[in-house]
Design a protein around this motif. Structure first.
Motif, short mmCIF file in Angstrom:
data_model
loop_
_atom_site.label_atom_id
_atom_site.label_comp_id
_atom_site.label_asym_id
_atom_site.label_seq_id
_atom_site.Cartn_x
_atom_site.Cartn_y
_atom_site.Cartn_z
N PRO A 96 20.50 -4.65 -0.95
CA PRO A 96 19.81 -5.50 0.03
C PRO A 96 18.83 -6.48 -0.59
CG PRO A 96 19.85 -3.22 0.77
CD PRO A 96 20.36 -3.22 -0.65
N GLN A 97 18.38 -6.23 -1.83
CA GLN A 97 17.47 -7.16 -2.49
C GLN A 97 18.22 -8.35 -3.08
OE1 GLN A 97 14.11 -5.55 -4.75
NE2 GLN A 97 14.85 -3.49 -4.31
N ASP A 98 19.52 -8.25 -3.17
CA ASP A 98 20.35 -9.35 -3.67
C ASP A 98 20.43 -10.43 -2.58
OD1 ASP A 98 22.43 -11.06 -4.47
OD2 ASP A 98 23.51 -9.44 -5.47
N PRO A 99 20.13 -11.70 -2.90
CA PRO A 99 20.22 -12.77 -1.88
C PRO A 99 21.58 -12.85 -1.20
CG PRO A 99 19.14 -13.58 -3.87
CD PRO A 99 19.67 -12.21 -4.20
N GLN A 100 22.62 -12.38 -1.89
CA GLN A 100 23.96 -12.41 -1.32
C GLN A 100 24.05 -11.54 -0.07
OE1 GLN A 100 27.03 -10.95 -3.95
NE2 GLN A 100 28.61 -11.04 -2.37
N PHE A 101 23.24 -10.47 -0.03
CA PHE A 101 23.30 -9.55 1.11
C PHE A 101 22.91 -10.29 2.40
CE2 PHE A 101 21.77 -6.48 4.14
CZ PHE A 101 22.59 -5.39 3.99
N LEU A 102 21.77 -10.97 2.37
CA LEU A 102 21.31 -11.67 3.56
C LEU A 102 22.21 -12.85 3.90
CD1 LEU A 102 19.23 -11.96 5.80
CD2 LEU A 102 17.78 -13.27 4.24
N ALA A 103 22.66 -13.57 2.88
CA ALA A 103 23.54 -14.72 3.13
C ALA A 103 24.83 -14.28 3.82
CB ALA A 103 23.85 -15.44 1.82
N LYS A 104 25.45 -13.24 3.30
CA LYS A 104 26.69 -12.74 3.90
C LYS A 104 26.40 -12.10 5.26
CE LYS A 104 31.15 -11.60 3.72
NZ LYS A 104 31.69 -10.74 2.66
N GLY A 105 25.28 -11.41 5.38
CA GLY A 105 24.94 -10.78 6.64
C GLY A 105 24.73 -11.80 7.76
#
Length: 312
Positions: A96-105
């Protein structure tokens, strides 16, 4: 076209449908593009003006097949299943700390919200019945959307950087504190408010405290118990067992974790809880906490939330 039986759309690798041939394949690709580009009205108009219009007919077998409402329902079901798998994969494989998590979410949340609109239109003629596979799929979409939205909000508020135990020394210490507070009432005595909130969401007391905000979202909205609850919850996409009780459990968890008032209020507002519902959950957390200052504040707010006490 990525292969003889595969189209690469903005949403997914679209395989050639089992029925309908190339025409249905291209229609599904069009729907995928409309969904991803933020134009669900294209699909809604097709359903209303073609599939559900009794005066829209064709003597051509292919056109007649493409105009059948079941084809749109098949597309909805396939995309719903794909997005659910994408979210679960994201939650299980990306930090969840990876920016990819929020972007994909956020991308998944956008598509789920658009897809929900299409489901509502498809379900509207069947609404009096309130049952069947389509109603169950609508409930499943609402569950995944709420879980995804909750995780996105949590990432935006920086919860991924918080320790799992929050204001407690460890999750084990957190659980022990709850057990001590519950035991203080004695056998057969009143239970903690969190126990009532969990019960109304078909979650056992052992599931709390959650190991992380991801664990909370998955247990509240995506566990088999949650799915069973939704299947019998009626035909509304925002039925109380989903949008209210699940969000109340999560809000209580945030308060217990140690989130500040402003963050909690932001969560409550964006998760669809009213000011009165947020105040009620805060009162529940304060009464369960048994802190003198919190108890005094909770007692002062009791007259304003009496309408919510009977629910728990």
């Amino acid at each position: 076209q990525a292969g003889p039986t595969r189209l690469l759309t903005p949403v997914r690798n679209l395989e050639l449908p089992r029925s309908g041939g190339v025409e249905a394949w291209h229609l599904f690709a069009l729907f995928d593009c409309a969904l991803e580009c933020g134009h669900p009205s294209v699909i809604v108009d097709y359903v209303l003006q073609v599939c559900q219009d009794v005066y829209t007919v064709s003597s051509d077998p292919t056109e007649s097949f493409l105009m059948h409402e079941s084809l749109a329902e098949t597309w909805c079901s396939e995309v719903a299943l794909y997005l659910r798998r994408e979210f679960i994969s994201l939650a299980e494989t990306v930090d969840p700390q990876d920016p990819q998590f929020l972007a994909k979410g956020l991308w998944i949340e956008k598509l789920l919200g658009n897809l929900q609109l299409v489901f509502e239109v498809l379900h509207a003629p069947k609404a009096p019945e309130g049952k069947g596979p389509l109603a169950e799929q609508m409930g499943a979409i609402a569950d995944v959307l709420q879980a995804c939205r909750t995780c996105n909000l949590s990432c935006s508020e920086g919860l991924a950087r918080w320790p799992a135990s929050g204001r407690y020394g460890s999750v084990a210490e957190w659980r022990a504190s709850l057990q001590q507070r519950a035991a203080a009432f004695g056998p057969g005595g009143p239970r903690l408010f969190i126990e009532g909130l969990l019960a109304r969401s078909n979650l056992g007391v052992e599931s709390y405290p959650f190991a992380s905000f991801l664990d909370a979202a998955k247990k509240i909205f995506l566990s088999p118990k949650a799915e069973g609850r939704q299947a019998g919850a009626g035909d509304s996409l925002t039925a109380e067992p989903l949008s209210k009780n699940g969000s109340k459990v999560y809000l209580y968890y945030l308060m217990d974790l140690g989130c500040t008032g402003s963050a909690v209020e932001s969560f409550a507002r964006r998760l669809g809880l009213s000011n009165a519902e947020c105040a009620a959950v805060r009162c529940f957390a304060q009464l369960d906490g048994r802190d003198n200052g919190g108890l005094a504040e909770a007692c002062a707010s009791l007259p304003a939330i009496t309408g919510h006490l009977g629910e728990h």
